[in-house]
Design a protein around this motif. Sequence first.
Motif: not given
Lengths: 249, 489
Positions: B436-438, B440-445, B447, B449, B455-456
Amino acid sequence: MLEIRNLHVQIEDKKILNGLNLTVHKGEVAAIMGPNGSGKSTLSYVIAGKEDYEVLDGEILLDGENILEMEADARAAAGVFLAFQYPLEIPGVATMTFLKAAMNAQRKARGEEELATTDFMKRVRAGAEKLGIPQDMLKRGLNVGFSGGEKKRMEILQMALLEPRFCILDETDSGLDIDALKVVSDGVNALRSPDRAFLVITHYQRLLNYIVPDTVHVMAHGKVVKSGGKELALELEANGYADYKTLAA
Amino acid sequence: MPAVQETVEQVRAIDVDQYKYGFETDVEMDVAPKGLNEDIVRLISSKKGEPAWMTEWRLDAFRRWQTMREPTWARVDYPAIDFNDIHYYAAPKNNPAPKSLDEVDPAILDTYKKLGIPLREQEILAGVQTSKVAVDAVFDSVSVVTTFKEELAKAGVIFCSISEAMREHPELVRKYLGTVVPVTDNFYATMNSAVFTDGSFVYVPKGVRCPMELSTYFRINEKNTGQFERTLIIADEGSYVSYLEGCTAPQRDENQLHAAVVELIALDDAEIKYSTVQNWYPGDSEGKGGIYNFVTKRGDCRGKNSKISWTQVETGSSITWKYPSCILRGDGSRGEFYSIAVSNGRQQVDSGTKMIHLGKNTTSRIIAKGISAGRSNSTYRGLVSAHRKATNARNFTNCDSLLIGNKCGAHTVPYIESKNATAVFEHEATTSKISEEQMFYCMQRGLSAEEATALIVNGFVKDVLQQLPMEFAVEAQKLISISLEGSVG
């Protein structure tokens, strides 16, 4: 720019924020200081829209608009940026690829054209150079095998490229030596503008020698217990947080 | 990975239960009655105009098959298959086979158009010399169109349907067919030997580097028609060939059985690269419908310093039972297996490889990436073995599993056997979850869900995607994202 009113937040039945109020004006750099466990990081996550946090009451207004109902990606597109204390690794995804995906996702959300590749490359190269990020690092997996200092520089590069209007720096100074601290601070200072506000979360006064705040807020037990000018940080440095730990209890 | 954005848009455009390739082509079919018996085997053989030895070969397989039992060791669960409730032969009625694209039923061509098959003959006629891909399109059981034949013929490469090969090159077929996967190999392979209807045949002569990538698109079309493909590829001394197999099937409610056999033979210093993108109908979100895929794929590095490389991207089928393997017989030969297996919904995947080191100084490499989402289950099952004479055998295995959500499963079952003290086998395995951390990190930028997951996941499978030919890599990347649609949120 940012206005937080009476914010109550809990995670897994544990109350973290207890009626927090905070206002940050356009062009202002506000520092949040406070002892461990006072809720500083929670505040940054709640503003950025991390799930798991339950907002019980209150509101967060960004230029008058309540952002609490928005997903994290929508908040990002609206101009909220969080520089993480511990940036995440995304194995196999080249830093360059990630940067492009993020920039274009935000542009798309705002109804703007995607960036042309040449334009994108130009921006990234220029930004990386300012922060002393070598080009080959941009080809590596995002944050994979980066040192603490490199990760923090990468956060600032992303901040510079995404051009947010409200930036949160969560313990950006942690794990940085004095040279890296200076580079990162210079990067942040270069982004200061009358249209952009910063919330600088830090445990120590040290960072504030480099990123000089306009206001300083002290957090304890999930709320802001004292606000003042930059001299308040020096006062804390001299006296410690002991007074505040009892103050709010 | 510039395709990420495009991928995500494509994902959005497609509904979970609107399987993209779920359409049927209305062409008159010639269908044999349901059921499997000696008469059906004879019928298939006579429809194909096969020589008597081939009919006998099939009948022998059929008799063997009757004494065999379905294997049950795989970690898959499905209702019993009634092998007498299946048509074993279906062909479009417009035989004999057409000589050019113009003679092909327009409905079939339209189907291919929807699938985006690069039948590039027109481009070639118009003088467009882009990357060359020869396509041997298989429409249910009969090869309809074979392009590029002439250009290949110039190089001496034989690329045709296996039925045609039996007529035109019986000596080659007879010499190699069943020498890698024997008639008695396993339940499904034996059944295939009895009833296989068509497939591809490739022969690359000594010292020839095949001038283009060879490609076959398989497509199951007629209802309740088991598809039993047979592919045979021979790379003679010092030759090289790259073969691409891509698969799509229309949507069905009944489960469809597919039991293919692929045999690869590499002689001295020859190299075969075999790539598969498989996206057959996986069934709906409740597990209804979908293809049962029981495949036997095996390569024989028969000559010294030969090399066989399997690359597969598996996103479809409700049941996958598949272990592309290499027999490293020649001294100094090398086997490779690169795999991405994506499962979502109620899909069950039991797949892996076998690297059997027989010769001296043989090496092998296994990179397997499993991605499980929804309520699916994915198992990697692999065997690495060194024979007594396999001095200095080397293997490196890396198995990584990525879980999306918490209702899916990933399992790794590696078998390692060494009878030679100089053999060195390495095995690495990891299981991780998209945190969930990953996310959140991507969404904070910025992207979404879905974009963040794509991407991951693309980062996770990058090592394997790099092994695919360029055009396939892009298609594969899209497929992976499409398959994982609806797995987040």
